[in-house]
Design a protein around this motif. Structure first.
Motif, mmCIF file in Angstrom:
data_model
loop_
_atom_site.group_PDB
_atom_site.id
_atom_site.type_symbol
_atom_site.label_atom_id
_atom_site.label_comp_id
_atom_site.label_asym_id
_atom_site.label_seq_id
_atom_site.Cartn_x
_atom_site.Cartn_y
_atom_site.Cartn_z
ATOM 1 N N UNK A 114 -8.920 11.133 -0.270
ATOM 2 C CA UNK A 114 -7.727 11.169 0.529
ATOM 3 C C UNK A 114 -6.810 9.979 -0.195
ATOM 4 N N UNK A 115 -5.660 10.158 -0.340
ATOM 5 C CA UNK A 115 -4.719 9.033 -1.048
ATOM 6 C C UNK A 115 -3.692 8.672 0.124
ATOM 7 N N UNK A 116 -3.417 7.295 0.548
ATOM 8 C CA UNK A 116 -2.111 6.963 1.476
ATOM 9 C C UNK A 116 -1.198 6.465 0.527
ATOM 10 N N UNK A 117 0.138 7.220 0.827
ATOM 11 C CA UNK A 117 1.196 6.634 0.290
ATOM 12 C C UNK A 117 2.152 6.097 1.411
ATOM 13 N N UNK A 118 2.731 4.774 1.213
ATOM 14 C CA UNK A 118 3.065 4.092 2.508
ATOM 15 C C UNK A 118 4.462 3.442 2.144
ATOM 16 N N UNK A 119 5.256 3.434 3.063
ATOM 17 C CA UNK A 119 6.605 2.650 2.865
ATOM 18 C C UNK A 119 6.407 1.050 2.660
ATOM 19 N N UNK A 120 5.282 0.492 3.023
ATOM 20 C CA UNK A 120 4.975 -0.853 2.768
ATOM 21 C C UNK A 120 3.732 -0.859 2.775
ATOM 22 N N UNK A 121 3.305 -1.754 1.765
ATOM 23 C CA UNK A 121 1.962 -1.947 1.404
ATOM 24 C C UNK A 121 1.041 -3.030 1.866
ATOM 25 N N UNK A 122 1.839 -3.583 2.834
ATOM 26 C CA UNK A 122 1.029 -5.211 3.449
ATOM 27 C C UNK A 122 0.641 -4.339 4.794
ATOM 28 N N UNK A 123 -0.752 -4.554 4.981
ATOM 29 C CA UNK A 123 -1.337 -3.852 6.132
ATOM 30 C C UNK A 123 -0.942 -4.981 7.280
ATOM 31 N N UNK A 124 -0.865 -6.090 7.034
ATOM 32 C CA UNK A 124 -0.488 -7.363 8.019
ATOM 33 C C UNK A 124 0.908 -6.908 8.605
ATOM 34 N N UNK A 125 1.927 -6.187 8.006
ATOM 35 C CA UNK A 125 3.081 -5.845 8.221
ATOM 36 C C UNK A 125 3.182 -4.491 8.746
ATOM 37 N N UNK A 126 2.417 -3.460 8.274
ATOM 38 C CA UNK A 126 2.786 -1.992 8.340
ATOM 39 C C UNK A 126 2.006 -1.174 9.557
ATOM 40 N N UNK A 127 1.255 -1.937 10.197
ATOM 41 C CA UNK A 127 0.434 -1.587 11.284
ATOM 42 C C UNK A 127 -0.650 -1.373 10.987
ATOM 43 N N UNK A 128 -1.277 -1.923 9.658
ATOM 44 C CA UNK A 128 -2.688 -1.798 9.656
ATOM 45 C C UNK A 128 -3.151 -1.048 8.528
ATOM 46 N N UNK A 129 -2.354 -0.042 7.830
ATOM 47 C CA UNK A 129 -2.570 0.719 6.844
ATOM 48 C C UNK A 129 -2.884 0.055 5.682
ATOM 49 N N UNK A 130 -3.775 0.514 4.943
ATOM 50 C CA UNK A 130 -4.193 0.119 3.515
ATOM 51 C C UNK A 130 -3.829 1.215 2.480
ATOM 52 N N UNK A 131 -2.692 0.971 2.016
ATOM 53 C CA UNK A 131 -1.883 2.059 0.998
ATOM 54 C C UNK A 131 -2.530 2.016 -0.366
ATOM 55 N N UNK A 132 -2.526 3.027 -0.978
ATOM 56 C CA UNK A 132 -2.978 3.441 -2.388
ATOM 57 C C UNK A 132 -1.651 3.478 -3.271
ATOM 58 N N UNK A 133 -0.430 3.428 -2.648
ATOM 59 C CA UNK A 133 0.763 3.722 -3.438
ATOM 60 C C UNK A 133 1.833 3.475 -2.441
#
Length: 233
Positions: A114-133
């Motif tokens: 599974x790969x996560x693509x997010x609008x923001x890559x900072x887990x401290x800002x984006x709600x706790x998501x660790x993004x791959x891209x």
């Protein structure tokens, strides 16, 4: 850029201590590329998909986070159900309007990953998501929208739609998770926060897990044959 040597210069160009004087014969300047501009077409050296497209699926997305703002908290999850690694360089996430993001760099997704693509890559800002891209140029509407996964050569590989006449509806603070790979697939609203979540529900980077109280189908044993009564002769 200075165009002439000042009096007394050792060879450098400029006009220290004097006002700027325009070049009477300026050369035309090429446009300066914007390093932050979002690419809208795949890199030219990415070959198009031929034959059957790889089995790459959109398996989860969070369009309406509650813990943080949509502009930093939205994300999309992909899953490789194929038997080979896939390089996502040249692949596009888009909607039916003008939103689009082209992955311009090498980004490999391994089989069963599974790969996560997010609008923001900072887990401290984006709600706790660790993004791959981290993607730009794409936003997920809360009411009606779609995400379309397009491979090189403009080959649509997968898509998910919600709102209007689509059966899916977005809930605040919870992702939509793909439960099956049937056509059409079954989707479910996330029921629990992921480890590290700031409060939103989902499972970014992980496979869907049903609620603990959801019954698990089990095989039904065959009925026992009726007892045979033997009458002594």
């Amino acid at each position: 850029t200075a165009w002439q040597i000042w009096p007394g210069s050792a060879g450098d160009f400029g006009s220290p201590g004097a006002p700027y004087i325009p070049d009477p014969n300026p050369d035309p300047q090429p446009p300066v590329p914007d390093p932050t501009a979002e690419p809208t077409t795949p890199p030219p050296d990415v070959p198009p998909i031929t034959g059957d497209p790889p089995r790459l699926f959109i398996t989860e997305f969070l369009a309406n986070p509650s813990a943080v703002n949509d502009s930093v908290g939205e994300w999309v999850e992909l899953y490789n159900a194929d038997t080979v690694a896939i390089n996502l360089r040249g692949w596009t996430l888009r909607d039916q309007d003008d939103d689009r993001h082209v992955i311009a760099d090498d980004l490999y997704i391994l089989p069963t990953q599974h790969l996560v693509l997010a609008r923001n890559g900072d887990a401290d800002v984006n709600g706790g998501v660790y993004a791959d891209h981290v993607y730009t140029g794409l936003s997920l509407a809360n009411s009606t929208d779609e995400v379309i996964l397009v491979g090189p050569g403009d080959v649509q590989v997968d898509a998910v739609r919600w709102g209007d006449e689509a059966p899916l509806r977005v809930s605040g603070g919870a992702s939509l998770e793909r439960v099956t790979f049937d056509d059409p697939p079954v989707w479910a609203t996330a029921h629990a926060p992921w480890p590290g979540s700031a409060g939103d529900f989902g499972s970014p980077g992980q496979a869907y897990a049903p609620p603990a109280d959801e019954p698990t189908p089990t095989a039904t044993p065959p009925l026992a044959p009726p007892p045979v009564t033997v009458t002594p002769s």
